[in-house]
Write an enzyme that holds these catalytic residues in place. Sequence first.
Site, PDB file in Angstrom:
ATOM      1  N   LYS A  14       0.871  -1.301  -0.014  1.00 31.54           N
ATOM      2  CA  LYS A  14       0.026  -0.021   0.001  1.00 31.54           C
ATOM      3  C   LYS A  14       0.974   1.139  -0.158  1.00 31.54           C
ATOM      4  O   LYS A  14       0.737   2.182  -0.800  1.00 31.54           O
ATOM      5  CB  LYS A  14      -0.928   0.071   1.187  1.00 31.54           C
ATOM      6  CG  LYS A  14      -1.966  -1.145   1.305  1.00 31.54           C
ATOM      7  CD  LYS A  14      -2.931  -1.252   2.404  1.00 31.54           C
ATOM      8  CE  LYS A  14      -2.382  -1.128   4.035  1.00 31.54           C
ATOM      9  NZ  LYS A  14      -1.636  -2.325   4.154  1.00 31.54           N
ATOM     10  N   ARG A  89      -9.578   0.865   8.928  1.00 29.84           N
ATOM     11  CA  ARG A  89      -9.259  -0.518   9.354  1.00 29.84           C
ATOM     12  C   ARG A  89     -10.489  -1.247  10.004  1.00 29.84           C
ATOM     13  O   ARG A  89     -10.328  -2.480  10.231  1.00 29.84           O
ATOM     14  CB  ARG A  89      -8.414  -0.276  10.420  1.00 29.84           C
ATOM     15  CG  ARG A  89      -6.725  -0.312   9.976  1.00 29.84           C
ATOM     16  CD  ARG A  89      -6.289  -1.312   9.451  1.00 29.84           C
ATOM     17  NE  ARG A  89      -4.849  -1.808   9.776  1.00 29.84           N
ATOM     18  CZ  ARG A  89      -3.773  -1.331   9.388  1.00 29.84           C
ATOM     19  NH1 ARG A  89      -3.804  -0.177   8.450  1.00 29.84           N
ATOM     20  NH2 ARG A  89      -2.683  -1.656   9.963  1.00 29.84           N
ATOM     21  N   ARG A 128      11.128  -6.707   5.106  1.00 34.66           N
ATOM     22  CA  ARG A 128      11.092  -4.999   5.509  1.00 34.66           C
ATOM     23  C   ARG A 128      11.846  -4.855   6.996  1.00 34.66           C
ATOM     24  O   ARG A 128      12.264  -3.818   6.984  1.00 34.66           O
ATOM     25  CB  ARG A 128       9.607  -4.627   5.364  1.00 34.66           C
ATOM     26  CG  ARG A 128       9.419  -3.154   5.561  1.00 34.66           C
ATOM     27  CD  ARG A 128       8.070  -2.667   5.277  1.00 34.66           C
ATOM     28  NE  ARG A 128       6.852  -3.284   6.420  1.00 34.66           N
ATOM     29  CZ  ARG A 128       5.788  -3.045   6.113  1.00 34.66           C
ATOM     30  NH1 ARG A 128       5.265  -2.253   5.060  1.00 34.66           N
ATOM     31  NH2 ARG A 128       4.989  -3.482   7.117  1.00 34.66           N
ATOM     32  N   ARG A 134      11.115  -1.150  12.313  1.00 42.11           N
ATOM     33  CA  ARG A 134       9.668  -1.343  12.860  1.00 42.11           C
ATOM     34  C   ARG A 134       9.771  -2.468  13.650  1.00 42.11           C
ATOM     35  O   ARG A 134       9.910  -3.655  13.033  1.00 42.11           O
ATOM     36  CB  ARG A 134       8.524  -1.291  11.641  1.00 42.11           C
ATOM     37  CG  ARG A 134       8.330  -0.209  11.107  1.00 42.11           C
ATOM     38  CD  ARG A 134       6.887  -0.110  10.152  1.00 42.11           C
ATOM     39  NE  ARG A 134       5.888  -0.724  10.561  1.00 42.11           N
ATOM     40  CZ  ARG A 134       4.994  -0.842   9.780  1.00 42.11           C
ATOM     41  NH1 ARG A 134       4.862  -0.442   8.623  1.00 42.11           N
ATOM     42  NH2 ARG A 134       3.940  -1.476  10.358  1.00 42.11           N
ATOM     43  N   ARG A 146      -1.162  -9.361  13.407  1.00 42.99           N
ATOM     44  CA  ARG A 146      -1.943  -8.352  12.400  1.00 42.99           C
ATOM     45  C   ARG A 146      -2.671  -8.838  11.334  1.00 42.99           C
ATOM     46  O   ARG A 146      -3.565  -8.239  10.996  1.00 42.99           O
ATOM     47  CB  ARG A 146      -0.493  -7.274  11.896  1.00 42.99           C
ATOM     48  CG  ARG A 146       0.029  -6.649  12.997  1.00 42.99           C
ATOM     49  CD  ARG A 146       1.401  -6.136  12.762  1.00 42.99           C
ATOM     50  NE  ARG A 146       1.428  -5.324  11.650  1.00 42.99           N
ATOM     51  CZ  ARG A 146       2.662  -5.000  10.818  1.00 42.99           C
ATOM     52  NH1 ARG A 146       3.593  -5.448  11.368  1.00 42.99           N
ATOM     53  NH2 ARG A 146       2.560  -4.190   9.711  1.00 42.99           N
TER      54      ARG A 146
HETATM   55  O1  C5P Z   1      -0.927   0.861   8.424  1.00 38.10           O
HETATM   56  P1  C5P Z   1       0.243   0.144   9.183  1.00 38.10           P
HETATM   57  O2  C5P Z   1       0.440  -1.268   8.827  1.00 38.10           O
HETATM   58  O3  C5P Z   1       1.363   1.037   8.988  1.00 38.10           O
HETATM   59  O4  C5P Z   1      -0.234   0.184  10.635  1.00 38.10           O
HETATM   60  C1  C5P Z   1       0.749  -0.228  11.603  1.00 38.10           C
HETATM   61  C2  C5P Z   1      -0.064  -0.584  12.889  1.00 38.10           C
HETATM   62  O5  C5P Z   1      -0.707   0.774  13.229  1.00 38.10           O
HETATM   63  C3  C5P Z   1      -1.148  -1.570  12.653  1.00 38.10           C
HETATM   64  O6  C5P Z   1      -0.531  -2.931  12.891  1.00 38.10           O
HETATM   65  C4  C5P Z   1      -1.975  -1.060  13.955  1.00 38.10           C
HETATM   66  O7  C5P Z   1      -1.597  -1.667  15.044  1.00 38.10           O
HETATM   67  C5  C5P Z   1      -1.750   0.354  13.998  1.00 38.10           C
HETATM   68  N1  C5P Z   1      -3.039   1.078  13.172  1.00 38.10           N
HETATM   69  C6  C5P Z   1      -4.143   1.103  13.760  1.00 38.10           C
HETATM   70  N2  C5P Z   1      -5.227   1.525  13.120  1.00 38.10           N
HETATM   71  C7  C5P Z   1      -4.929   2.327  11.809  1.00 38.10           C
HETATM   72  C8  C5P Z   1      -3.615   2.191  11.201  1.00 38.10           C
HETATM   73  C9  C5P Z   1      -2.932   1.490  11.780  1.00 38.10           C
HETATM   74  O8  C5P Z   1      -4.468   0.707  14.750  1.00 38.10           O
HETATM   75  N3  C5P Z   1      -6.134   2.670  11.329  1.00 38.10           N
HETATM   76 MG    MG Z   2       2.057   1.102   4.879  1.00 35.76          MG
END
Ligand code: C5P
Ligand code: MG
Length: 195
Positions: A14, A89, A128, A134, A146
């Site tokens: 993404k 989400r 990654r 991270r 996740r």
């Molecule tokens: O979007 P990304 O994968 O970078 O997000 C990393 C973490 O941030 C997710 O695993 C989650 O814990 C948190 N997150 C969230 N709600 C969102 C976006 C991210 O809780 N809308």
């Molecule tokens: Mg991302």
Amino acid sequence: MLNLILFGPPGSGKGTQAEKLVAKYRLLHISTGDLFRYEMSHNTELGLLAKSYIAKGELVPDAVTIGMLRKRVEANPDVKGYIFDGFPRTVPQAEALDKLLVEKHQTISALVELTVDEDEIVKRILLRGKNSGRSDDNDESIVRKRIQVYRKETTPVADYYGQFGKSLTVEGIGSIEGIFKKLCKTIDNHVGRKA
Ligand code: C5P
Ligand code: MG
């Protein structure tokens, strides 16, 4: 305006594709994950709160995420459109986003999902994690958590937009350039059809 949701499991590309879409369509990229990571790196109150969920692979509560997103959108009113990456989400986040856009006399144009199978995702994220710093990318059990959260809480968002004929899918396997071409074609077809 073109308002896109770039959707898909963690590690589906993404962020990579959002950067390319932003350059082509001149949209504002809003990644809630990046916003949380910025807050965490500055040890803000929001960052510390987010960290307690992110470190476990869980979702930050809707009210917190929606509030942060709303602030970001309202700080940038004069744009050609938004590309939402990693948001919504959950279905309540999608409903809140729709409400916010209605207030601005706008709407989501399309949700585009990048499909990638689970083994490939885990491989990509762990790779990654070697460079990204991270911590949530470095531990396989957190990565699997996740993905589990994604399947349970996030995939209903695609069905939510599907009710309005707005959910599209693109296979997220292949070269970055090849996936980008497919994405653009899918978006242009959808927007063209509606016009
Ligand atoms: O979007 P990304 O994968 O970078 O997000 C990393 C973490 O941030 C997710 O695993 C989650 O814990 C948190 N997150 C969230 N709600 C969102 C976006 C991210 O809780 N809308
Ligand atoms: Mg991302």
